[in-house]
Design an enzyme around this catalytic site. Sequence first.
Site, PDB file in Angstrom:
ATOM      1  N   ASP A 249      -0.072   1.181  -4.391  1.00 14.81           N
ATOM      2  CA  ASP A 249      -1.383   0.943  -3.782  1.00 14.81           C
ATOM      3  C   ASP A 249      -2.086   2.664  -3.730  1.00 14.81           C
ATOM      4  OD1 ASP A 249      -1.331  -2.167  -4.091  1.00 14.81           O
ATOM      5  OD2 ASP A 249      -0.565  -2.262  -1.753  1.00 14.81           O
ATOM      6  N   LYS A 271      -6.963  -1.074  -3.841  1.00 15.93           N
ATOM      7  CA  LYS A 271      -7.995  -1.421  -2.945  1.00 15.93           C
ATOM      8  C   LYS A 271      -8.569  -0.434  -2.893  1.00 15.93           C
ATOM      9  CE  LYS A 271      -6.392  -6.252  -2.402  1.00 15.93           C
ATOM     10  NZ  LYS A 271      -4.729  -5.851  -2.026  1.00 15.93           N
ATOM     11  N   VAL A 308       3.245  -6.263   6.837  1.00 14.38           N
ATOM     12  CA  VAL A 308       2.698  -6.329   7.824  1.00 14.38           C
ATOM     13  C   VAL A 308       1.333  -5.517   6.978  1.00 14.38           C
ATOM     14  CG1 VAL A 308       2.054  -5.129   9.569  1.00 14.38           C
ATOM     15  CG2 VAL A 308       5.194  -5.627   9.131  1.00 14.38           C
ATOM     16  N   MET A 385      -5.937   0.798   9.609  1.00 14.41           N
ATOM     17  CA  MET A 385      -6.948   1.254   9.065  1.00 14.41           C
ATOM     18  C   MET A 385      -8.356   0.004   9.653  1.00 14.41           C
ATOM     19  SD  MET A 385      -5.551  -1.973   6.171  1.00 14.41           S
ATOM     20  CE  MET A 385      -4.768  -3.170   6.837  1.00 14.41           C
ATOM     21  N   GLY A 414       0.693  10.011   9.215  1.00 13.02           N
ATOM     22  CA  GLY A 414       1.721  10.215   8.975  1.00 13.02           C
ATOM     23  C   GLY A 414       2.270  10.338   8.836  1.00 13.02           C
TER      24      GLY A 414
END
Length: 486
Positions: A249, A271, A308, A385, A414
């Site tokens: 990703d 994405k 998650v 997000m 982070g």
Amino acid sequence: MKLFPIFTDLKGRQVLVVGGGAVAERKIRSLLAAGADVLAGAPEFTPGLLELAREGQQLALRQEAFQPEWLGEAWLVVAATDDLELNRDIAQLAGQARLFINVVDDPELSSFQVPSIVDRSPLTIAISSSGAAPVLARRLRERIESLFDHSLGALATLAARHRTAIRRLRPGLQRRREFYDWLLDGPVSSALRAQRFDAAEQALLNELSKPETAPVGEVVLVGAGPGDPGLLTLNALRALNEADVILYDRLVSDEVLELARRDAERVFVGKTPGEDHNATQTRIHELMREHALAGRRVLRLKGGDAFVFGRGGEELEYLAGHGIPYRVVPGLTAGLACTAYAGIPLTHRAHAQSVRFITAHSSKQDDALDWPSLASEKQTLVFYMGVSQIKWLERQLLKHGRSGDTPFSLIENGTRARQRTLTGRLSELAALATYHGFQAPSLLVVGEVATLGPRLSWYGTHIDHLEGSHEQQPRPAGQELQPLHS
């Protein structure tokens, strides 16, 4: 200085060592062990070097001052004298002759460095600090020595002896890799550790005699964490090294990908905002199925944790529906890792007795969040997000009763090298985020625990707007701090 690591075959090749002291002796002994023919020149030699020459080693001594013609037959040069000017002259002459030279304790004059070695011949592990910190390289070598059993040398020798048969009887790359994994982890390795060499070889031959079966593919769903590769689990690291295909990703860091097998096929399936995410997810499903049915080990690598806000459940449903074997390796989700790196506890007896993880991928038209409940105090809200929705999130929380003085922290990148944390009051959230140029990936924390961040912060940069004094980037010319909410 970044060096390109190579392992050189010095057998029968001449190496010139200029110097005859203790340092030169250490270098010469290592070179002789590698099969080099050594020519050593110096006005004086240690007793150890004189003894090596008498023993008939591949060592020729020239007891005189350095002579440029010594470079004539050399493949490599080592300058190990305590004369800085002489070392510089030798380095210059070697460079003119296009010879690689190591000047002991002088990386600037050296065109190659001699690494610290972990010797499990024929397996060799070399550690280099590019000459910048040799003590650090030595300390790392000491640690690595304890990790690798001395039987690994015998295992490598055994594998080399049967390499032709292994390639013939296990012609497929994946099956051959699986065989070597078995070799490292199975009865052959155990027998070698027990010094039972015949039993080890017989176990290898017995395994090779078994008929090869068709490879069975599988998918391993792995959480890569928020970016710091040190936060990977051991199972995740093992999966990275076993994968044939990696579907990764956008939020998977380059540092994590660097830990994967070099020959694994890497396919980006992240994405991006504005695209049809359902179509992208359908493509991911199809790629997992296609590669797994071809007998490959597929690593589905997701930032944070796949379960998650990662659509991991949807992907497992697809795999289960098509009868494809799968495993799951949990990852450290950003809500836990990024807040810890910013010094923000998610719960605290004085500030918050509960924590809620929320995806901010909503809109005014598709808003199913229970805002009155989210506006309650004594709880920590963690929005994933949320950068593109900052203004909307601020407005919704204020509209449904959350105080404008409620502290927030916005954590950008982070756990990564460029982590920044912004702390302020909810009523100024959008304005401060815009003013300081915060971008994705960022995590938003709302609640009283955010007040602890400026005091407990230990990683990255912390910009504090709660107490009036704060560290901040230079303000762009003409830009003023203005609230963005209405």
